[in-house]
Structure formats: structure tokens, C-alpha cells
Write a protein that holds these residues in place. Structure first.
Motif, PDB file in Angstrom:
ATOM      1  N   ILE A 143       7.875   8.054  10.358  1.00 19.95           N
ATOM      2  CA  ILE A 143       7.579   6.624  10.431  1.00 19.95           C
ATOM      3  C   ILE A 143       8.415   5.865  11.472  1.00 19.95           C
ATOM      4  CG2 ILE A 143       9.128   5.740   8.624  1.00 19.95           C
ATOM      5  CD1 ILE A 143       6.422   4.401   7.593  1.00 19.95           C
ATOM      6  N   PHE A 183      12.620  -0.230   2.511  1.00 21.73           N
ATOM      7  CA  PHE A 183      13.389   0.142   3.703  1.00 21.73           C
ATOM      8  C   PHE A 183      14.846  -0.240   3.461  1.00 21.73           C
ATOM      9  CE2 PHE A 183       9.108   0.142   5.088  1.00 21.73           C
ATOM     10  CZ  PHE A 183       9.046   1.104   6.085  1.00 21.73           C
ATOM     11  N   VAL A 187       5.340   0.428  17.206  1.00 15.06           N
ATOM     12  CA  VAL A 187       6.681   0.514  17.806  1.00 15.06           C
ATOM     13  C   VAL A 187       7.733  -0.288  17.024  1.00 15.06           C
ATOM     14  CG1 VAL A 187       5.888   0.972  20.153  1.00 15.06           C
ATOM     15  CG2 VAL A 187       6.239  -1.381  19.435  1.00 15.06           C
ATOM     16  N   LEU A 225       1.174  -1.798  17.469  1.00 17.38           N
ATOM     17  CA  LEU A 225       1.266  -0.666  18.401  1.00 17.38           C
ATOM     18  C   LEU A 225       2.011   0.519  17.811  1.00 17.38           C
ATOM     19  CD1 LEU A 225       2.140  -2.558  21.684  1.00 17.38           C
ATOM     20  CD2 LEU A 225       0.086  -1.226  21.270  1.00 17.38           C
ATOM     21  N   ARG A 285       0.793  -1.237   0.000  1.00 15.76           N
ATOM     22  CA  ARG A 285       0.000   0.000   0.000  1.00 15.76           C
ATOM     23  C   ARG A 285       0.825   1.286   0.000  1.00 15.76           C
ATOM     24  NH1 ARG A 285      -1.568   1.191   6.219  1.00 15.76           N
ATOM     25  NH2 ARG A 285      -2.800  -0.692   6.239  1.00 15.76           N
ATOM     26  N   GLY A 286       2.132   1.194   0.274  1.00 15.84           N
ATOM     27  CA  GLY A 286       2.982   2.380   0.246  1.00 15.84           C
ATOM     28  C   GLY A 286       2.765   3.275   1.464  1.00 15.84           C
ATOM     29  N   ILE A 287       3.537   4.349   1.516  1.00 12.64           N
ATOM     30  CA  ILE A 287       3.498   5.238   2.684  1.00 12.64           C
ATOM     31  C   ILE A 287       3.263   6.663   2.182  1.00 12.64           C
ATOM     32  CG2 ILE A 287       4.823   6.053   4.681  1.00 12.64           C
ATOM     33  CD1 ILE A 287       6.534   3.407   4.237  1.00 12.64           C
ATOM     34  N   LEU A 339       9.022  -0.165  13.986  1.00 11.34           N
ATOM     35  CA  LEU A 339      10.058   0.574  13.248  1.00 11.34           C
ATOM     36  C   LEU A 339      10.938   1.397  14.193  1.00 11.34           C
ATOM     37  CD1 LEU A 339       8.184   1.788  10.040  1.00 11.34           C
ATOM     38  CD2 LEU A 339       9.833  -0.083  10.276  1.00 11.34           C
ATOM     39  N   ALA A 340      10.344   1.878  15.283  1.00 13.00           N
ATOM     40  CA  ALA A 340      11.153   2.625  16.266  1.00 13.00           C
ATOM     41  C   ALA A 340      12.196   1.692  16.880  1.00 13.00           C
ATOM     42  CB  ALA A 340      10.253   3.216  17.347  1.00 13.00           C
TER      43      ALA A 340
HETATM   44  P1  ADP Z   1       2.890  -1.228  13.382  1.00 13.50           P
HETATM   45  O1  ADP Z   1       3.103  -2.007  12.128  1.00 13.50           O
HETATM   46  O2  ADP Z   1       2.839  -2.057  14.602  1.00 13.50           O
HETATM   47  O3  ADP Z   1       1.760  -0.245  13.283  1.00 13.50           O
HETATM   48  P2  ADP Z   1       5.508  -0.082  12.861  1.00 13.50           P
HETATM   49  O4  ADP Z   1       6.344   0.820  13.719  1.00 13.50           O
HETATM   50  O5  ADP Z   1       6.125  -1.349  12.425  1.00 13.50           O
HETATM   51  O6  ADP Z   1       4.186  -0.332  13.663  1.00 13.50           O
HETATM   52  O7  ADP Z   1       5.053   0.746  11.595  1.00 13.50           O
HETATM   53  C1  ADP Z   1       4.529   2.057  11.766  1.00 13.50           C
HETATM   54  C2  ADP Z   1       3.602   2.411  10.613  1.00 13.50           C
HETATM   55  O8  ADP Z   1       4.362   2.492   9.407  1.00 13.50           O
HETATM   56  C3  ADP Z   1       2.537   1.367  10.331  1.00 13.50           C
HETATM   57  O9  ADP Z   1       1.374   1.596  11.119  1.00 13.50           O
HETATM   58  C4  ADP Z   1       2.261   1.558   8.837  1.00 13.50           C
HETATM   59  O10 ADP Z   1       1.324   2.587   8.645  1.00 13.50           O
HETATM   60  C5  ADP Z   1       3.602   2.058   8.303  1.00 13.50           C
HETATM   61  N1  ADP Z   1       4.374   0.991   7.635  1.00 13.50           N
HETATM   62  C6  ADP Z   1       5.409   0.275   8.144  1.00 13.50           C
HETATM   63  N2  ADP Z   1       5.899  -0.587   7.236  1.00 13.50           N
HETATM   64  C7  ADP Z   1       5.163  -0.409   6.112  1.00 13.50           C
HETATM   65  C8  ADP Z   1       5.161  -1.001   4.799  1.00 13.50           C
HETATM   66  N3  ADP Z   1       6.033  -1.953   4.459  1.00 13.50           N
HETATM   67  N4  ADP Z   1       4.248  -0.552   3.911  1.00 13.50           N
HETATM   68  C9  ADP Z   1       3.372   0.422   4.239  1.00 13.50           C
HETATM   69  N5  ADP Z   1       3.302   1.020   5.439  1.00 13.50           N
HETATM   70  C10 ADP Z   1       4.190   0.608   6.372  1.00 13.50           C
END
Ligand code: ADP
Length: 272
Positions: free
Chosen positions: A196, A242, A213, A211, A186-188, A215-216
């Protein structure tokens, strides 16, 4: 109309906190976080409870086996919520002990790819892995590095529709290793992208669990290993990538008379 604060306190039955004004709520963030944790825990608990009920009533073996599988999956999900919270708290308090040893990053990537296979199959996705033929040695904590790769790959799977693609590519560059985890999901959005890696930041809060957390935690672990992490996306619907860089080389290095393979290292203090 109810204020967001009142709605939150009423939804989660937080009696006594409803009448606070926004400005007199110094603990609002904590309450919001608690509410999110409760929300995250409620769903697996309800699913596990229904499965327990089925176990009690059913004598059909196939049905009982399915119920066991549901219970196992939901407990794994609950455990992940608890582990993520604990990890976030440890990081905040600067209490992340690293167990550093020489490792080949290729096996970290391969182990993660193996562990996510069932999720990939379930979503009918394609997972491709590319690793170099030569070893990618680095001094690092295998468990934490696996967590980094796993958080990225699991997100790739989670935020990509059925039938999509997720790929992991590890390359050895002159200055170290580069790991790219990309997906056709779905992208960001441009709005979310700069935030993020902040703790408790999530995209679409309605449809997905988590939650916010993962990526943090990944960023903290990468930085503890003197690496970098960044995210790229051409926007909603266009997939994400990433990119992690880590100090690594193709040469195995062990100084003469070096101590045992495990060297504990403390994490940094709290971040402001
Ligand atoms: P979580 O997945 O538990 O919500 P993360 O810290 O892993 O928490 O990710 C934070 C947010 O970043 C996610 O809620 C999502 O919106 C976005 N995100 C992370 N990875 C991706 C991805 N590969 N594609 C799209 N959105 C992503």
C-alpha cells in the motif's frame, strides 16, 4: 481479444505505440502513468468546462454561484494531481528540502481536522479528534507533516461511506508521538496491504480518483523525520487504521545560542 497494452494505447489514442510487444516496451510504465494522469485530469476539466458553459448562458445568480463553486472545486482537484506528481518526482530525485523547526504536533492535527471539515459534512460522517493536554514538541517540517496527516485523513474520508466515522488520535508515549488515523470504511484487502505504501499502487481502480501516490509520499515524509508508518486492516469492509510514530517529547528544547528557528535539511538520494 485485445492485449491490455493495445487496449491502453487505443483508449488513449497513443498512435504508433500499438504494435509494440510487451517485452519491447521499456517505456510502458511511463505510458501507463501518463494515461492515468490524463484520466485524472480529464474529469475535472470536463466538469469545469460544463460549468463555464453554464456561466456563459445563465443569468440566474444561484446557478452562476453553483457554477463558480464547481470550477473552484475542479481546479483544486487538478492542482492536487499536479502537486502530487511533482512531489513524487521530487522524492524520486531526492530533492525534498525540509524546513525544520520546533512545532507542536497537536496544531498540525488540529489544522488538518479544520481543513477537512467541509468534506466530512458533505459525506455526513463523524470526525473525532483526540490530542493530549500537554504539547507534543518535535523538530519537523510543519508543511510536510501536515501533508502526511492530511493524506491519511482525506483517504479515511474518501474510502468510508456516507455516515461512517473517521478518527484521529495523537498520543505521547515515552519514546515519542503516536498518531492513529482510523476509519469505519471499506478496509484494505490482505493482497493490497503489503504494497500500500508503494508509489502508484491503488486498490479499486474503477471507482475512485487518485494517482496512488498519497501514501508513498506520506511514508517518505515520515521516514525523513525518522519516524515509521504502517497500515492495519482486518480486510475488505472492516475499516482501516494507519499508525505513524515520530520522535517527539512534551519538553520544548532549544539549545543556548542555537541558530534561528528554520534549519534547511536535504532529503535522501533516490530509492532503488
Ligand atoms: P489514492 O488514494 O490516490 O489512490 P494513496 O496512495 O493515498 O492513493 O492510496 C493507495 C491505495 O490505498 C488507494 O487506492 C486505496 O485502495 C488504499 N487506501 C488508502 N487509504 C485507505 C483507507 N483509509 N481505506 C481503504 N483503502 C485505503
Amino acid at each position: 481479444m485485445l492485449s491490455p497494452w493495445k487496449r491502453l494505447t487505443q483508449t488513449f489514442g497513443l498512435r504508433g505505440l500499438e504494435d509494440r510487444t510487451e517485452s519491447s516496451s521499456p517505456d510502458r510504465n511511463s505510458i501507463e502513468l501518463c494515461a492515468r494522469v490524463v484520466h485524472e485530469a480529464r474529469q475535472p476539466l470536463a466538469a469545469a468546462r460544463a460549468a463555464f458553459e453554464l456561466l456563459r448562458r445563465s443569468t440566474d445568480d444561484a446557478q452562476r454561484n453553483r457554477a463558480y463553486a464547481v470550477i473552484e472545486r475542479q481546479f483544486e482537484r487538478l492542482t492536487r494531481v499536479v502537486d502530487d506528481l511533482l512531489e513524487a518526482a521530487r522524492i524520486h530525485l531526492g530533492k525534498v528540502p525540509l524546513q525544520v523547526q520546533q512545532l507542536d504536533l497537536r496544531s498540525v492535527v488540529e489544522d488538518v481536522a479544520e481543513s477537512v471539515r467541509p468534506q466530512v459534512v458533505e459525506k455526513n460522517q463523524r470526525l473525532t479528534i483526540h490530542v493530549p493536554p500537554e504539547p507534543v514538541w518535535m523538530n519537523g517540517d510543519g508543511v510536510r507533516l501536515e501533508q502526511v496527516v492530511s493524506n491519511l485523513v482525506v483517504n479515511g474520508i474518501k474510502y468510508t461511506d456516507r455516515g461512517g466515522r473517521v478518527s484521529i488520535c495523537l498520543t505521547l508515549l515515552p519514546k515519542g508521538a503516536e498518531l492513529r488515523v482510523s476509519d469505519t470504511g471499506r478496509g484494505i484487502s490482505g493482497e493490497l496491504l503489503p504494497h500500500i505504501f508503494e508509489p502508484f499502487v491503488r486498490g479499486d481502480t474503477r471507482s475512485q480518483d487518485g494517482l496512488g501516490v498519497g501514501l508513498a509520499i506520506a511514508r517518505q515524509f515520515v521516514e525523513l523525520h525518522h519516524g515509521t508508518i504502517r497500515a492495519l486492516s482486518a480486510g475488505a469492509g472492516n475499516g482501516s487504521e494507519f499508525i505513524v510514530t515520530l520522535p517527539a517529547s512534551s519538553t520544548f528544547y532549544r539549545p543556548a545560542g542555537a541558530p534561528g528557528p528554520t534549519i534547511p535539511v536535504s532529503g535522501p538520494g533516490p530509492r532503488s
